[in-house]
Design an enzyme around this catalytic site. Structure first.
Site, mmCIF file in Angstrom:
data_model
loop_
_atom_site.group_PDB
_atom_site.id
_atom_site.type_symbol
_atom_site.label_atom_id
_atom_site.label_comp_id
_atom_site.label_asym_id
_atom_site.label_seq_id
_atom_site.Cartn_x
_atom_site.Cartn_y
_atom_site.Cartn_z
ATOM 1 N N ARG A 67 0.800 -1.226 0.081
ATOM 2 C CA ARG A 67 -0.043 -0.076 0.087
ATOM 3 C C ARG A 67 0.816 1.319 -0.062
ATOM 4 N NH1 ARG A 67 -5.298 -1.642 3.778
ATOM 5 N NH2 ARG A 67 -6.400 -3.014 2.044
ATOM 6 N N SER A 68 0.486 2.170 0.826
ATOM 7 C CA SER A 68 1.263 3.503 0.836
ATOM 8 C C SER A 68 2.828 3.444 1.455
ATOM 9 C CB SER A 68 0.705 4.513 1.573
ATOM 10 O OG SER A 68 -0.720 4.831 0.969
ATOM 11 N N ALA A 69 3.246 2.293 1.802
ATOM 12 C CA ALA A 69 4.695 2.322 1.856
ATOM 13 C C ALA A 69 5.641 2.434 0.332
ATOM 14 C CB ALA A 69 4.992 0.996 2.531
#
Length: 390
Positions: A67-69
């Protein structure tokens, strides 16, 4: 009891204990953790199942959607282009991408894209999953979108639109997609298990993520497990900027779909191993075995110098951003004041801490509630902090 696999260096046993405790007390299904200290791997742990809804064991090679990593990996590209003299962070985005100047965005600077100040966290007309993955509809939509505040004057997390703003900027500057650039300039040279756009040949390594409910946490544990009312209301209100930003792709895409993993979504679709993320961040701040340092000291300073701070128009809580990276703070605790990195909604976390020389990568398949401070990741960070403090 989950059989935790892997090794830790002498002195890092408390980190292994915290990792095991996540399975016993915090609802972990399958996960991995890797740590590099001054370029040397000091922890390489994994356990549980490779699928959140399955029984096949996690292995050293297992990767997951993070995801946003992904944003932290993607942000390295414009910073490296700046380091090489190919991109001016203070130039208008329209210099490189003329269509982006539409609807009042003439003064949006490159640094505004990276620090969530561009004013386009949501789309008036959300994209369908097919449109979001086709590589063209997303950039066209953000280029045409009117800003929701005067760009540069405030910040709000560009949860999904970061894929198309930063991804298209890189394509316009280099002629290469952001996933190809990461593969050719970062991942392959450093031997990283990390992709923005998963190749078909690597599909077999990737587990299935899924939503899991954490076990109840006793009040005596000192952890606030319920969000503030204003935060909860923002996520529930379909008209709020919070909901609209996260719903820039509607309906929500199937993150386990091979087509989603193969798409080069720089905001949310990256796939990585824990080792890939930890080694990546270690390489940002120093040399790693068989790999060169990526960021010059001046670029590290750019990454972690505060560009945005205070109440976030999208996340509602107070956030801190450098150029592309979340910075240490109450809503997103990292190792210390100089750390920079990025969490993934529901679990994953990766960051660098130049003061200690640490590269940290944690990947999970069990997506729990929360956006920036997952209790499992924070338990690991606390253990690392205690070890390094001696």
């Amino acid at each position: 009891m989950v059989d935790v696999q892997g090794t830790v260096a002498d002195g890092f046993e408390p980190v292994r204990d915290a990792f095991a405790e996540n399975f016993a007390r915090r609802g972990e299904r399958g996960a991995a953790l890797a740590l590099y200290l001054h370029g040397r791997k000091v922890a390489d742990l994994w356990g549980g199942t490779r699928d959140a809804d399955g029984g096949e064991p996690w292995t050293r090679e297992t990767a997951q959607v993070v995801r946003s990593a992904t944003k932290g990996v993607a942000a390295a590209v414009p910073l490296l282009l700046h380091q090489r003299g190919q991109l001016d962070l203070d130039a208008p985005v329209g210099r490189y991408w003329p269509e982006f100047k539409a609807a009042g965005k003439e003064r949006v600077l490159v640094r505004h894209l990276l620090s969530h100040r561009a004013g386009v966290p949501a789309l008036d007309t959300p994209l369908t999953p097919a449109e979001a993955l086709d590589g063209d509809s997303g950039p066209r939509a953000v280029a045409a979108q009117r800003p929701l505040w005067e760009p540069g004057t405030d910040h709000g997390y560009h949860a999904q639109t970061f894929s198309w703003t930063v991804g298209e900027l890189v394509r316009r500057v280099t002629g290469r997609s952001i996933g190809r650039w990461v593969a050719e300039e970062i991942a392959r040279p450093l031997g990283l298990g990390l992709w923005i756009g998963l190749p078909e040949a690597e599909r077999h390594r990737v587990g299935r993520i899924g939503t899991v409910e954490p076990p109840p946490v006793p009040a005596s544990a000192g952890l606030r497990v319920r969000p503030k009312r204003s935060v909860a209301e923002a996520y529930q209100d379909p008209e709020s900027l919070t909901r609209r930003a996260f719903a820039a792709i509607t309906p929500a895409p199937d993150e386990n779909d091979p087509a989603y993993r193969a798409a080069e979504l720089a905001a949310s679709g990256g796939v990585a191993t824990a080792d890939g993320l930890a080694r990546f961040y270690a390489a940002l701040i120093g040399p790693v075995p068989f790999g060169r340092r990526l960021f010059a000291p001046a670029t590290v300073t750019l990454a972690r110098t505060e560009e945005s701070v205070g109440p976030d128009r999208v996340l509602v809580v107070s956030t801190r951003f450098g150029l592309g990276y979340m910075l240490h703070g109450p809503s997103s605790p990292l190792l210390g004041p100089g750390s920079f990195g990025h969490p993934g909604r529901g679990g994953s976390l990766a960051f660098a801490d130049p003061e200690s020389g640490l590269g940290f990568g944690y990947v999970t398949n069990g997506m729990q509630r929360g956006v920036t401070a997952d209790p499992r990741a924070q338990a690991l960070v606390r253990a690392v902090r205690k070890v390094l403090a001696g």
